[in-house]
Scaffold this motif. Structure first.
Motif, PDB file in Angstrom:
ATOM      1  N   LEU B 175       0.901  -1.356   0.118  1.00  0.00           N
ATOM      2  CA  LEU B 175       0.163  -0.183  -0.118  1.00  0.00           C
ATOM      3  C   LEU B 175       0.924   1.221   0.013  1.00  0.00           C
ATOM      4  O   LEU B 175       0.662   2.089  -1.164  1.00  0.00           O
ATOM      5  CB  LEU B 175      -0.932  -0.003   1.198  1.00  0.00           C
ATOM      6  CG  LEU B 175      -2.553   0.043   0.859  1.00  0.00           C
ATOM      7  CD1 LEU B 175      -2.967  -1.204   0.539  1.00  0.00           C
ATOM      8  CD2 LEU B 175      -2.969   0.554   1.944  1.00  0.00           C
ATOM      9  N   PRO B 176       1.898   1.437   0.834  1.00  0.00           N
ATOM     10  CA  PRO B 176       2.672   2.651   0.802  1.00  0.00           C
ATOM     11  C   PRO B 176       3.430   2.567  -0.162  1.00  0.00           C
ATOM     12  O   PRO B 176       3.854   3.591  -0.660  1.00  0.00           O
ATOM     13  CB  PRO B 176       3.202   2.678   2.283  1.00  0.00           C
ATOM     14  CG  PRO B 176       3.155   1.325   2.728  1.00  0.00           C
ATOM     15  CD  PRO B 176       1.887   0.588   2.412  1.00  0.00           C
ATOM     16  N   ASP B 177       4.020   1.477  -0.630  1.00  0.00           N
ATOM     17  CA  ASP B 177       4.968   1.302  -1.745  1.00  0.00           C
ATOM     18  C   ASP B 177       4.328   1.889  -2.918  1.00  0.00           C
ATOM     19  O   ASP B 177       4.930   2.652  -3.721  1.00  0.00           O
ATOM     20  CB  ASP B 177       5.388  -0.103  -1.916  1.00  0.00           C
ATOM     21  CG  ASP B 177       6.461  -0.500  -0.874  1.00  0.00           C
ATOM     22  OD1 ASP B 177       6.925   0.443  -0.220  1.00  0.00           O
ATOM     23  OD2 ASP B 177       6.729  -1.781  -0.649  1.00  0.00           O
ATOM     24  N   ALA B 178       3.209   1.500  -3.148  1.00  0.00           N
ATOM     25  CA  ALA B 178       2.325   2.029  -4.443  1.00  0.00           C
ATOM     26  C   ALA B 178       2.354   3.501  -4.434  1.00  0.00           C
ATOM     27  O   ALA B 178       2.303   4.115  -5.589  1.00  0.00           O
ATOM     28  CB  ALA B 178       0.930   1.371  -4.487  1.00  0.00           C
ATOM     29  N   ALA B 179       1.803   3.962  -3.305  1.00  0.00           N
ATOM     30  CA  ALA B 179       1.823   5.472  -3.194  1.00  0.00           C
ATOM     31  C   ALA B 179       3.272   6.070  -3.597  1.00  0.00           C
ATOM     32  O   ALA B 179       3.308   7.168  -3.953  1.00  0.00           O
ATOM     33  CB  ALA B 179       1.135   5.981  -1.736  1.00  0.00           C
ATOM     34  N   ARG B 180       4.266   5.568  -2.953  1.00  0.00           N
ATOM     35  CA  ARG B 180       5.474   5.993  -3.040  1.00  0.00           C
ATOM     36  C   ARG B 180       5.931   6.073  -4.598  1.00  0.00           C
ATOM     37  O   ARG B 180       6.535   7.054  -5.084  1.00  0.00           O
ATOM     38  CB  ARG B 180       6.685   5.076  -2.587  1.00  0.00           C
ATOM     39  CG  ARG B 180       6.900   5.322  -0.893  1.00  0.00           C
ATOM     40  CD  ARG B 180       7.647   4.661  -0.168  1.00  0.00           C
ATOM     41  NE  ARG B 180       7.556   4.818   1.071  1.00  0.00           N
ATOM     42  CZ  ARG B 180       7.303   3.918   2.083  1.00  0.00           C
ATOM     43  NH1 ARG B 180       7.267   2.567   1.780  1.00  0.00           N
ATOM     44  NH2 ARG B 180       7.250   3.992   3.232  1.00  0.00           N
ATOM     45  N   ILE B 181       5.471   4.864  -5.441  1.00  0.00           N
ATOM     46  CA  ILE B 181       5.800   4.918  -6.929  1.00  0.00           C
ATOM     47  C   ILE B 181       5.147   6.156  -7.574  1.00  0.00           C
ATOM     48  O   ILE B 181       5.615   6.602  -8.497  1.00  0.00           O
ATOM     49  CB  ILE B 181       5.540   3.533  -7.322  1.00  0.00           C
ATOM     50  CG1 ILE B 181       6.546   2.449  -6.767  1.00  0.00           C
ATOM     51  CG2 ILE B 181       5.472   3.459  -8.809  1.00  0.00           C
ATOM     52  CD1 ILE B 181       5.946   0.809  -6.815  1.00  0.00           C
ATOM     53  N   ASP B 182       3.982   6.381  -6.843  1.00  0.00           N
ATOM     54  CA  ASP B 182       3.295   7.511  -7.636  1.00  0.00           C
ATOM     55  C   ASP B 182       3.834   8.929  -7.257  1.00  0.00           C
ATOM     56  O   ASP B 182       3.394   9.783  -7.536  1.00  0.00           O
ATOM     57  CB  ASP B 182       1.703   7.332  -7.087  1.00  0.00           C
ATOM     58  CG  ASP B 182       0.822   6.155  -7.724  1.00  0.00           C
ATOM     59  OD1 ASP B 182       1.339   5.723  -8.872  1.00  0.00           O
ATOM     60  OD2 ASP B 182      -0.020   5.885  -6.865  1.00  0.00           O
ATOM     61  N   GLY B 183       4.851   8.759  -6.456  1.00  0.00           N
ATOM     62  CA  GLY B 183       5.437   9.960  -6.012  1.00  0.00           C
ATOM     63  C   GLY B 183       5.026  10.699  -4.899  1.00  0.00           C
ATOM     64  O   GLY B 183       5.337  11.790  -4.591  1.00  0.00           O
ATOM     65  N   ALA B 184       4.152  10.081  -4.340  1.00  0.00           N
ATOM     66  CA  ALA B 184       3.514  10.823  -2.744  1.00  0.00           C
ATOM     67  C   ALA B 184       4.826  10.808  -1.826  1.00  0.00           C
ATOM     68  O   ALA B 184       5.792   9.868  -1.506  1.00  0.00           O
ATOM     69  CB  ALA B 184       2.707   9.824  -2.148  1.00  0.00           C
ATOM     70  N   SER B 185       4.562  11.997  -1.153  1.00  0.00           N
ATOM     71  CA  SER B 185       5.859  12.174   0.108  1.00  0.00           C
ATOM     72  C   SER B 185       5.383  11.195   1.142  1.00  0.00           C
ATOM     73  O   SER B 185       4.284  10.936   1.269  1.00  0.00           O
ATOM     74  CB  SER B 185       5.960  13.677   0.582  1.00  0.00           C
ATOM     75  OG  SER B 185       4.810  13.861   1.240  1.00  0.00           O
ATOM     76  N   GLU B 186       6.287  11.073   1.964  1.00  0.00           N
ATOM     77  CA  GLU B 186       6.091   9.954   3.306  1.00  0.00           C
ATOM     78  C   GLU B 186       5.074  10.529   4.156  1.00  0.00           C
ATOM     79  O   GLU B 186       4.237  10.133   4.710  1.00  0.00           O
ATOM     80  CB  GLU B 186       7.327   9.966   3.899  1.00  0.00           C
ATOM     81  CG  GLU B 186       8.592   9.103   3.397  1.00  0.00           C
ATOM     82  CD  GLU B 186       7.966   7.549   3.166  1.00  0.00           C
ATOM     83  OE1 GLU B 186       7.442   7.069   4.015  1.00  0.00           O
ATOM     84  OE2 GLU B 186       8.649   6.978   2.145  1.00  0.00           O
TER      85      GLU B 186
END
Lengths: 295, 283
Positions: B175-186
Motif C-alpha cells: 500500500l505505501p509502496d504503491a503510493a511511493r511509486i506514484d511520487g507521494a511524500s512520506e
C-alpha cells in the motif's frame, strides 16, 4: 559498505518520524535520570542552587530507619503481590476462557474493576475494610470468624493491600486470556492424539506458548509495584505505625513535603538501580523458561 | 443407543452447570464491592451502622447524591478533568501514530532496536524521574498548570506507540509502496493512506489515554497546588476529610466517581477488548 542514496533517505525518513519520541526521551527521561544522580549528591530544597555534598545523602539514608522501613514494606508487597497477582490473573484467564454462551457477561464483571481509578477503589475499600461496620467483617462474622482490623492494624495492613489489588486482577487476566486464545489448536489436538491429560497440556503447551506474555506481565508488575502509591496515600497515609509507608510514598514525602529534593533523588536512584537489577535477574532466568514460537 | 445419547446429554448438561457455578462464584467478589457501595449510598445514616448489615436500604435515600455533589466544587473539578483528558488525547493522537509510522512503514536499520528501547523505557517507575521533572517544569513556570501533564503526551507514550506499531504491521507494505511509486511524500502517505486505515486503532489508543488521564492521581498531586485547578482525582479527596462518619454520603460520592468509568466502559467495551488483542498480535 557504503549506503545507497535510497538507504540514506530511508534512515532520514525513519528518524524524522521517530524524532518526537527521541526528543521526549532525552528531555523527560534521560536528562531527569542523569540530573537526579547529580541532585542525589547535593543538598537541595527545590529552589536556589543545589549545594554539593558528595555521598552524604546516601550515608544518611543507610542510617535512616524510615528508609529501611519503606524498603522492607515495598519488598514485602512485591514478594507477595506480584506472584499472587500472576496466579490470580492466570486463574481468572483460564476461567474466562470457559466456553459458555454468556461468557462476555462474566468477562465484563471480572475486567471492569481493573479500569477503575485507584482513587475510586480506595474509597470503596475503606468502607469494605471498616472493622466494625464493613461488609467483609460482617460476612466473616456470619461464619463465626472475628475479622481483623484490616488496614487499621499494623499486622494486617500490608496483606489487606495485597488482597485489595487483586480486585484489579481482571486487567492482567484479559491480556493472558488474549494470549491463551492465540495458542494454536493443533498443538492441543496433537497432544490429545498422544493421550495427554489436562495437566500435561497446561504444563507443556499452554504455559510455554504464553511465556512471552508472562515475562512482559511480570516485568511490568514489578515496576508497577515499586510505584505503589495512590492507595496507601489515600487510605492509610503510611500508617498505622508506618506499616504502609511504601517506598514511593516516603520518596514523595521527602521531595514534596519535607523539600529534601537531594535526599529524595538519592532514593530515586536506589529505586532505579533496584528495579533495573530485578528486571535483569528476571530476564536472565527467563531464558530458561521462555519459549518463542518460530516464524 | 437412546440411553447412550441421554447419558451424553446429561454429562454435557452437568458440565455446563458446574462451569456456570464456578463462573458465578468467581464473579461474586468482583461485584460485591459495587453492590455494597450502591447499597450504602442509598441508606439513611442509622442503617449504615446496624448489625447485621442491611443489604437493601429501606427507605431509599436518593438525596444522598445531591448532598454529595453540593459538598465540593464538583463541576469545577469535572471541568478541569475534561480539559486535561481532551488535550492529552489530542497530544497522543498526534504523536503516537507519527512515531509508530517510523517504526513500521519505513525500512531502516535501527528500527527494531529502537522499538525495544521504547518498550524498555516503560518499566522505569515514575518516582525515579519525578524530582528533576518537577524542577524542569518549575523553571518553565508550568507548576500549578496542566502543561506538565499534557505537553509530554505530544512526544509519544511507549505503550500506545507499540500498540499502533503492531496495528501498522498488519497493513500490507504494498500500500505505501504503491503510493511511493506514484511520487507521494512520506508525510502524505502517513496522513492520506495510513491514518484513515487505522481509525479503529486510534480509537483504542484514545480510549486508553482517556483512562490514563482520568485515573492519574500522582501527577496532578505533584504539579497542581490550588484547589481551583484540581481534577476530580484530587478534588474528591475532600470527601475523605469531610465524611468521617457519614458513610452513606461517602459512598454516594464514590458512586459518582465510578459512574463515568462505567459509562465509558459500556460504550466502548468492544473497542477495549479489541485493543487488548492488538497487543497480542505476533510478528
Amino acid at each position: 559498505m557504503p549506503l545507497t542514496s535510497r538507504q540514506r533517505k530511508n534512515i532520514r525518513t525513519g528518524l524524522f518520524f521517530v524524532s518526537p519520541w527521541l526528543i521526549g526521551f532525552a528531555l523527560f527521561l534521560v536528562y531527569p535520570i542523569i540530573a537526579s544522580l547529580y541532585y542525589s549528591m547535593t543538598r537541595f530544597v527545590g529552589i536556589g542552587s543545589p549545594k554539593w555534598i558528595g555521598f552524604w545523602n546516601y550515608s544518611f539514608l543507610i542510617k535512616d530507619e524510615l528508609f529501611w522501613t519503606s524498603l522492607y514494606n515495598i519488598m514485602y508487597y512485591l514478594v507477595f503481590a506480584v506472584p499472587l497477582g500472576f496466579a490470580v490473573g492466570l486463574g481468572l484467564a483460564l476461567i474466562m476462557n470457559f466456553k459458555v454462551k454468556e461468557k462476555s457477561i462474566y468477562r465484563t464483571i471480572i475486567y471492569f474493576p481493573a479500569i477503575l481509578p485507584m482513587f475510586a477503589s480506595a474509597f470503596i475499600w475503606l468502607w469494605m475494610f471498616n472493622p466494625q461496620l464493613g461488609i467483609i467483617n460482617a460476612l466473616l462474622g456470619y461464619v463465626g470468624i472475628d475479622g481483623p482490623g484490616w488496614i487499621g492494624s499494623p499486622t494486617w495492613s500490608k496483606p489487606s493491600f495485597i488482597l485489595l489489588v487483586q480486585w484489579g486482577a481482571g486487567g492482567p487476566a484479559i491480556i493472558l486470556l488474549a494470549a491463551l486464545q492465540d495458542v494454536p489448536r493443533e498443538l492441543y489436538e496433537a497432544a490429545e492424539l498422544d493421550g495427554a491429560g489436562q495437566w500435561y497440556k497446561f504444563r507443556r503447551i499452554t504455559l510455554p506458548s504464553i511465556s512471552p506474555v508472562i515475562l512482559f506481565h511480570v516485568i511490568m508488575a514489578v515496576s508497577g509495584a515499586f510505584q505503589f502509591f495512590d492507595l496507601p496515600y489515600i487510605m492509610t497515609e503510611g500508617g498505622p505505625a508506618n506499616s504502609t509507608l511504601f517506598y514511593s510514598l516516603y520518596l514523595y514525602r521527602n521531595a514534596f513535603q519535607y523539600s529534601k529534593m537531594g535526599y529524595a533523588s538519592a532514593m530515586a536512584w536506589i529505586l532505579f538501580m533496584l528495579n533495573l537489577g530485578i528486571a535483569i535477574i528476571i530476564f536472565k532466568t527467563s531464558l530458561r523458561w521462555i519459549y518463542y514460537r518460530a516464524g | 443407543m437412546k440411553i447412550l445419547l441421554n447419558r451424553k446429554t446429561a454429562k454435557f448438561l452437568k458440565g455446563q452447570v458446574v462451569t456456570r457455578a464456578i463462573l458465578v462464584a468467581v464473579c461474586i467478589p468482583f461485584l460485591l464491592p459495587f453492590f455494597w457501595m450502591l447499597s450504602t449510598a442509598l441508606k439513611n445514616l442509622p442503617q449504615t451502622v446496624t448489625f447485621p448489615p442491611v443489604w437493601i436500604p429501606d427507605p431509599i435515600v436518593w438525596d444522598n447524591f445531591r448532598e454529595a455533589i453540593q459538598t465540593i466544587p464538583f463541576f469545577t473539578y469535572f471541568k478541569n478533568t475534561a480539559f486535561y483528558v481532551v488535550f492529552s488525547i489530542v497530544g497522543t493522537l498526534i504523536s503516537c501514530p507519527f512515531v509508530a509510522y517510523g517504526l513500521s512503514m519505513v525500512r531502516w536499520p535501527a528500527r527494531d532496536s529502537l522499538l525495544l528501547l521504547i518498550l524498555a523505557t516503560m518499566m522505569i517507575p515514575f518516582p525515579v524521574t519525578m524530582v528533576p521533572l518537577f524542577i524542569i517544569f518549575g523553571k518553565l513556570g508550568w507548576i500549578n498548570t496542566y502543561a506538565p501533564l499534557i505537553v509530554p503526551t505530544f512526544f509519544g507514550t511507549p505503550f500506545f506507540i507499540f500498540l499502533l506499531r503492531q496495528f501498522f504491521m498488519t497493513i500490507p507494505p504494498a500500500l505505501p509502496d504503491a503510493a511511493r511509486i506514484d511520487g507521494a511524500s512520506e508525510l502524505t502517505i502517513f496522513a492520506r493512506v495510513i491514518l484513515p486505515l487505522c481509525k479503529p486503532a486510534l480509537g483504542v489508543v484514545a480510549l486508553f489515554q482517556f483512562l490514563a488521564s482520568w485515573n492519574n492521581f500522582m501527577g496532578p498531586l505533584i504539579y497542581l497546588m490550588e484547589e481551583s485547578k484540581y481534577p476530580l482525582s484530587l478534588g474528591l479527596q475532600d470527601y475523605r476529610s469531610t465524611y468521617f462518619v457519614e458513610w452513606n454520603l461517602f459512598m454516594a460520592a464514590s458512586t459518582i466517581v465510578v459512574v463515568p468509568t462505567v459509562i465509558i466502559f459500556f460504550i466502548f467495551q468492544r473497542r477495549l477488548i479489541e485493543g487488548i488483542h492488538l497487543t497480542g498480535v505476533k510478528e
